[in-house]
Design a protein around this motif. Structure first.
Motif, mmCIF file in Angstrom:
data_model
loop_
_atom_site.group_PDB
_atom_site.id
_atom_site.type_symbol
_atom_site.label_atom_id
_atom_site.label_comp_id
_atom_site.label_asym_id
_atom_site.label_seq_id
_atom_site.Cartn_x
_atom_site.Cartn_y
_atom_site.Cartn_z
ATOM 1 N N LYS A 56 -11.045 7.834 -11.169
ATOM 2 C CA LYS A 56 -11.183 6.659 -12.036
ATOM 3 C C LYS A 56 -9.807 6.046 -12.275
ATOM 4 N N VAL A 57 -9.755 4.720 -12.224
ATOM 5 C CA VAL A 57 -8.517 3.997 -12.531
ATOM 6 C C VAL A 57 -8.866 2.896 -13.522
ATOM 7 N N HIS A 79 0.810 -1.235 0.000
ATOM 8 C CA HIS A 79 0.000 0.000 0.000
ATOM 9 C C HIS A 79 0.834 1.272 0.000
ATOM 10 N N ASP A 80 2.136 1.167 0.292
ATOM 11 C CA ASP A 80 2.993 2.356 0.261
ATOM 12 C C ASP A 80 3.831 2.449 -1.015
ATOM 13 N N ASP A 81 3.568 1.581 -1.990
ATOM 14 C CA ASP A 81 4.335 1.615 -3.240
ATOM 15 C C ASP A 81 4.089 2.918 -3.990
ATOM 16 N N GLY A 82 5.036 3.243 -4.873
ATOM 17 C CA GLY A 82 5.059 4.548 -5.521
ATOM 18 C C GLY A 82 3.814 4.928 -6.289
ATOM 19 N N ILE A 100 -6.525 1.344 -2.870
ATOM 20 C CA ILE A 100 -7.118 2.659 -3.168
ATOM 21 C C ILE A 100 -8.370 2.862 -2.321
ATOM 22 N N GLU A 101 -9.205 1.827 -2.219
ATOM 23 C CA GLU A 101 -10.434 1.930 -1.440
ATOM 24 C C GLU A 101 -10.144 2.230 0.030
ATOM 25 N N LYS A 102 -9.116 1.576 0.570
ATOM 26 C CA LYS A 102 -8.765 1.819 1.978
ATOM 27 C C LYS A 102 -8.337 3.273 2.186
ATOM 28 N N ARG A 103 -7.527 3.790 1.261
ATOM 29 C CA ARG A 103 -7.083 5.187 1.374
ATOM 30 C C ARG A 103 -8.270 6.140 1.285
ATOM 31 N N LEU A 104 -9.213 5.846 0.399
ATOM 32 C CA LEU A 104 -10.377 6.714 0.238
ATOM 33 C C LEU A 104 -11.283 6.663 1.462
ATOM 34 N N LEU A 157 -17.589 14.822 2.832
ATOM 35 C CA LEU A 157 -16.967 14.775 1.499
ATOM 36 C C LEU A 157 -17.372 13.486 0.787
ATOM 37 N N LYS A 158 -17.779 13.613 -0.477
ATOM 38 C CA LYS A 158 -18.162 12.450 -1.275
ATOM 39 C C LYS A 158 -17.027 12.107 -2.237
ATOM 40 N N LEU A 159 -16.505 10.896 -2.095
ATOM 41 C CA LEU A 159 -15.439 10.405 -2.963
ATOM 42 C C LEU A 159 -15.988 9.269 -3.810
ATOM 43 N N GLN A 160 -15.948 9.443 -5.122
ATOM 44 C CA GLN A 160 -16.453 8.420 -6.036
ATOM 45 C C GLN A 160 -15.281 7.761 -6.756
ATOM 46 N N PHE A 161 -15.232 6.425 -6.670
ATOM 47 C CA PHE A 161 -14.130 5.675 -7.280
ATOM 48 C C PHE A 161 -14.685 4.491 -8.060
#
Length: 609
Positions: free
Chosen positions: A70-71, A40-43, A184-188, A198-202
């Motif tokens: 978006k990814v 999870h800490d990768d670049g 990504i989900e954990k960070r969000l 705050l609304k974060l959509q991924f």
């Protein structure tokens, strides 16, 4: 004798790099580890974080309540609805080091990205980078390739204000790197807990929190199937928020800490100040003299602060270093908790009862320790499972670097190592069988179980790492199912009771070859099936292929090279307790039916030709 031309040191050897060149040449200085996306800490996640941090800063200042992420493969896009980058400075803000508005308190008061590097590093390290800012019906956009400007455009727009950034990490730097949705989900989720509303959509999912850190603590408890002893205490003002409770099913403490939305996995001043304020409040309310461990044992919690000028101990911002905030923070935590205890007598009584219970258990543990030491002395001064070496590690005196101990199972495997080891620096601790699974057990098991106790004594890590006798503790197990199980049990043992050993980088896994491929002229040792196939093609159809099932099957003459100068070691990476606890609870806990279902659903059965 004339000086060798290659070694001439004169003005011609001095080189000045542009900021772009420096970022690409010394990537680790700017984003830490590069990695491949499996951590999870990768670049690649740091690049995404740097872009999202800017959108969070906008929200903190009261602009833009939604962020769209978006990814797709390795291509990432982030759209916020804040004020948008000033149109005349779009190119400068994403390409010129030390350029930005975060040096101005009137614009950004509580920002993470105060060094003017973040988005510039993303740009420099991207195969392609595109930015578009919308402000007051106009837009300005620019495209880059590996940090170099390729095109720009301005014009009119009907889109709402805000900034859109799209990038793809440069594969020449991030080789074989890929984004994993769960990280990504954990960070969000963390972002949503720290920025209520705050609304974060991924990628079609929405992350939004109504209760801030309270939601984080409750999620952490649910993930571990833990029940709180009392409803979590939750306090929040403009610059400080904290939440905590106790659980009977946890060992140690599990704390998340944040600064301006940045997860500080190694804690820092804010976390230590919170701990001190908590201890003072408990002792003052109870009129007792408890120790910090008594108060925090089995505690689950989170603390977050907003700070104008955060000072982090590294570019990746894992630990806060501001010392000037400590006194005020300690007093604030103490005062708020004392107010809470006085207003909520029933909850306060449960907290004090839990703290007193922990102190009693600690006293009982002291008695168990005394009995274990007396029993050990009565048997023998030497530890029968340990074949020691002559040189021992002493960090304080700078001695014994390179000393190591191999933890291996059974006399067969130990025999191979003993026969070819360096008696000066290489020790062996022989396990009698599969170690005990200690994940759901309390610390007294270390003293009641002979093998666990002897291992702790061999390493001399009972109270802390000051007496650690070996620089490297190496897990040397067979490369079969049983060997991997033993490895996991040992890793669990260290994470459970001696996590500082892992955190300080002393725990390793010995990589030994799975195959030997040879013909009359050459022998190749292979560590994977792919290496085996390559070697067999190189040596021809008549080559002999041997599969090593255990360390004991490798002759001492062969084994010597695998623990010599060419030894392959993989360091066991440390994860903060909140992260490690959830993983280890699932795989090593008592949730056997749930784990069985997971294995059956994800079991890959090889298809025979």
């Amino acid at each position: 004798m004339a000086e060798n031309k290659k070694n001439v040191y004169d003005e011609s050897k001095i080189k000045t790099l542009s900021s772009l060149e420096h970022i690409r040449l010394r990537t680790g200085m700017y984003i830490g580890r590069i990695g491949d996306g499996s951590h999870h800490d990768d670049g690649c996640y740091v690049l995404l974080k740097e872009v999202i941090d800017n959108t969070i800063d906008e929200y903190i200042m009261g602009y833009g309540k939604e962020v769209q992420i978006k990814v797709e493969g390795n291509k990432v896009s982030v759209r916020d609805f804040g004020r948008g980058i000033p149109l005349g400075k779009v190119i400068d803000c994403v390409s010129k080091i030390n350029t930005g508005a975060k040096y101005n308190d009137d614009v950004f008061q509580f920002s993470v990205g105060l060094n003017g590097v973040g988005t510039k590093a993303v740009n420099a390290l991207s195969k392609d980078f595109y930015v578009r800012s919308h402000r007051g019906g106009e837009f300005s956009e620019a495209s880059f390739k590996q940090g170099k400007l390729k095109g720009e455009k301005t014009g009119k727009t009907t889109e709402p204000d805000g900034t859109f950034i799209e990038f793809e990490p440069d594969p020449t730097i991030f080789k074989e790197s890929e984004f994993r949705a769960e990280y990504i989900e954990k960070r969000l989720r963390h972002y949503s807990y720290l920025n209520t509303g705050l609304k974060l959509q991924f990628n079609g999912q929405t992350f939004q929190s109504k209760n801030g850190l309270l939601d984080l603590v409750m999620e952490d408890l649910r993930a571990d199937n833990s029940e709180p002893i009392y409803p979590p205490l939750h306090f929040a003002n403009k610059t400080l928020e904290f939440c905590f409770t106790h659980s009977n099913s946890r060992y140690g403490e599990s704390f998340f800490s944040f600064v301006n939305g940045q997860y500080t996995s190694d804690g820092g001043t804010h976390l230590s100040a919170f701990r001190e304020g908590l201890l003072k409040a408990v002792n003052e309310h109870s009129k007792g003299k408890y120790e910090g461990d008594d108060v925090r044992e089995c505690m689950v919690g989170a603390v977050a602060i907003r700070l104008k000028d955060p000072l982090f101990e590294s570019q990746t911002k894992n630990k806060l270093g501001n010392t000037e905030i400590r006194t005020e923070l300690v007093n604030t935590v103490r005062e708020e908790l004392l107010h809470f205890f006085n207003r909520n007598r029933e909850v306060a009584e449960k907290i004090m009862a839990k703290v007193e219970d922990t102190r009693q258990l600690r006293k009982e543990l002291q008695d168990v320790k005394k009995l274990a030491r007396e029993r050990a002395k009565a048997i023998t001064f030497r530890i029968p499972q340990l074949k020691d070496c002559k040189v021992h590690f002493d960090k304080e005196k700078g001695k014994g670097k390179g000393s190591m101990v191999f933890l291996t199972e059974g006399q067969s495997a130990a025999g191979s190592i003993v026969s070819c080891r360096d008696v000066n620096t290489q020790a062996i601790f022989v396990l009698k069988g599969k170690p005990l699974n200690v994940w759901d057990l309390k610390r007294d098991i270390v003293y009641k179980n002979d093998e666990m106790y002897n291992l702790m004594r061999s390493l001399d890590i009972e109270d802390n790492l000051e007496g650690l006798r070996y620089e490297k503790v190496i897990l040397a197990t067979d490369a079969d199912v049983d060997g991997l199980h033993i490895r996991n049990l040992l890793i669990t043992y260290f994470f459970r009771f001696f996590d500082q050993l892992v955190q300080d980088g002393h725990l390793y896994v010995l990589e030994t070859p799975l195959f030997r491929v040879r013909n009359k002229d050459k022998t190749i040792y292979c560590y994977s099936e792919a290496e085996r196939d390559t070697a067999s093609q190189a040596l021809g159809k008549s080559c002999e292929i041997t599969r090593f099932k255990g360390l004991g099957e490798i002759s001492p003459a062969e084994f010597k090279q695998f623990i010599g100068k060419e030894m392959r070691l993989s360091q066991v990476e440390y994860a903060a307790k909140p992260d490690a606890s959830n993983i280890l609870s699932f795989y090593m806990g008592r949730n056997t039916p749930e784990r069985k279902d997971y294995i059956m659903e994800n079991l890959i059965v090889p298809v025979e030709d």
